[in-house]
Design a protein around this motif. Structure first.
Motif, PDB file in Angstrom:
ATOM      1  N   ILE A  18       0.854  -1.189   0.000  1.00  0.00           N
ATOM      2  CA  ILE A  18       0.000   0.000   0.000  1.00  0.00           C
ATOM      3  C   ILE A  18       0.888   1.237   0.000  1.00  0.00           C
ATOM      4  O   ILE A  18       1.780   1.368   0.847  1.00  0.00           O
ATOM      5  N   GLU A  66      11.661   2.048   3.549  1.00  0.00           N
ATOM      6  CA  GLU A  66      10.279   2.354   3.949  1.00  0.00           C
ATOM      7  C   GLU A  66       9.900   1.267   4.961  1.00  0.00           C
ATOM      8  O   GLU A  66       9.684   0.115   4.582  1.00  0.00           O
ATOM      9  N   GLU A  68       7.499  -0.713   7.429  1.00  0.00           N
ATOM     10  CA  GLU A  68       6.052  -0.930   7.379  1.00  0.00           C
ATOM     11  C   GLU A  68       5.627  -2.094   8.276  1.00  0.00           C
ATOM     12  O   GLU A  68       6.377  -3.048   8.453  1.00  0.00           O
ATOM     13  N   ASP A  97       9.822  -1.926   2.583  1.00  0.00           N
ATOM     14  CA  ASP A  97       9.453  -1.790   1.175  1.00  0.00           C
ATOM     15  C   ASP A  97      10.575  -0.987   0.534  1.00  0.00           C
ATOM     16  O   ASP A  97      10.495   0.233   0.439  1.00  0.00           O
ATOM     17  N   LYS A 118      10.446  -0.934  -7.398  1.00  0.00           N
ATOM     18  CA  LYS A 118       9.980  -1.449  -6.116  1.00  0.00           C
ATOM     19  C   LYS A 118       9.906  -2.971  -6.008  1.00  0.00           C
ATOM     20  O   LYS A 118       9.831  -3.485  -4.899  1.00  0.00           O
ATOM     21  N   THR A 187       4.119   3.249   4.691  1.00  0.00           N
ATOM     22  CA  THR A 187       5.209   3.738   5.541  1.00  0.00           C
ATOM     23  C   THR A 187       4.926   5.130   6.092  1.00  0.00           C
ATOM     24  O   THR A 187       4.322   5.955   5.394  1.00  0.00           O
TER      25      THR A 187
HETATM   26 ZN    ZN Z   1       5.906   1.480   1.002  1.00  0.00          ZN
END
Ligand code: ZN
Length: 215
Positions: A18, A66, A68, A97, A118, A187
């Motif tokens: 997300i 990031e 999470e 992430d 990513k 994040t």
């Molecule tokens: Zn992220």
């Protein structure tokens, strides 16, 4: 990857991620807040268990962390309501992430998909799972990300724009969620660069502490 919950072992399947789920992080990236969850995916081959070394990808320059909270689905379901969502959760943990920010910015400008920024190999380090119990407050889990001992990110799941039950409801309206699916829930602010030799630590009183080193 096999995810050990103590009483049960689950094989990781799909990874849903997300974007822009914390208001302060939306501000630091710029652009409007999304009106509904922003979803992208990574392959399960992106996962890296804690303690391992993460190679830095060569096809970009600015690798960002990031931190999470990650949800593991334990029971399949389609069109799961928010109130039924907790019953579908097998476990929780923290994950990274990892994002090549310069590559992502270029893709955004072109309007191209995000995968190469990513969803590359080793882009989803994942902590050890904590089995979910109803006493674990989904909307009040604090966590932080440290790099070489310095705190870079702090967050609490209560600050999410779309809560964990909201996300399970939304995703299960599109896909039938399956045992082994993982959800990286977005994040908080403070994302920043990583370089060779950095030690990244994710910590939560509720979920534990996990560490990786950049090659
Ligand atoms: Zn992220």
């Amino acid at each position: 990857m096999r995810l050990d919950l103590g009483s049960r072992i689950i094989t990781a399947q799909r990874i849903f991620c997300i974007g822009k789920n914390y208001a302060e992080h939306v501000k630091e990236l710029g652009g409007p807040a999304p009106g509904r969850p922003m979803v992208f995916m990574k392959p399960a081959t992106s996962l890296v268990p804690p303690g391992e070394t993460i190679p830095i990808p060569a096809h970009g320059s600015h690798l960002h962390h990031e931190a999470e909270v990650v949800v593991l689905i334990g029971q399949s379901g389609k069109n799961i309501s928010e109130s039924a969502a907790p019953a579908h959760i097998a476990g929780l943990t923290l994950g990274l992430d990892l994002t090549l920010r310069d590559v992502q910015s270029d893709l955004k400008k072109k309007g191209w998909p995000w995968e190469i920024s990513k969803a590359f190999d080793h882009s989803a380090p994942l902590g050890t799972l904590t089995a979910f119990e109803e006493s674990l407050p989904l909307n009040n889990i604090s966590f932080e990300c440290r790099v070489n001992g310095t705190v870079r990110q702090t967050g609490n799941t209560g600050e999410m724009m779309f809560s964990i039950p909201d996300l399970i409801n939304y995703l299960s309206g599109i896909w039938e969620l399956k045992e082994g699916d993982l959800i990286y829930t977005g994040t908080p602010a403070g994302v920043g660069p990583l370089k060779s030799g950095d030690r990244v630590t994710l910590h939560s009183d509720r979920l534990g502490m996990f560490e990786w080193t950049l090659a």
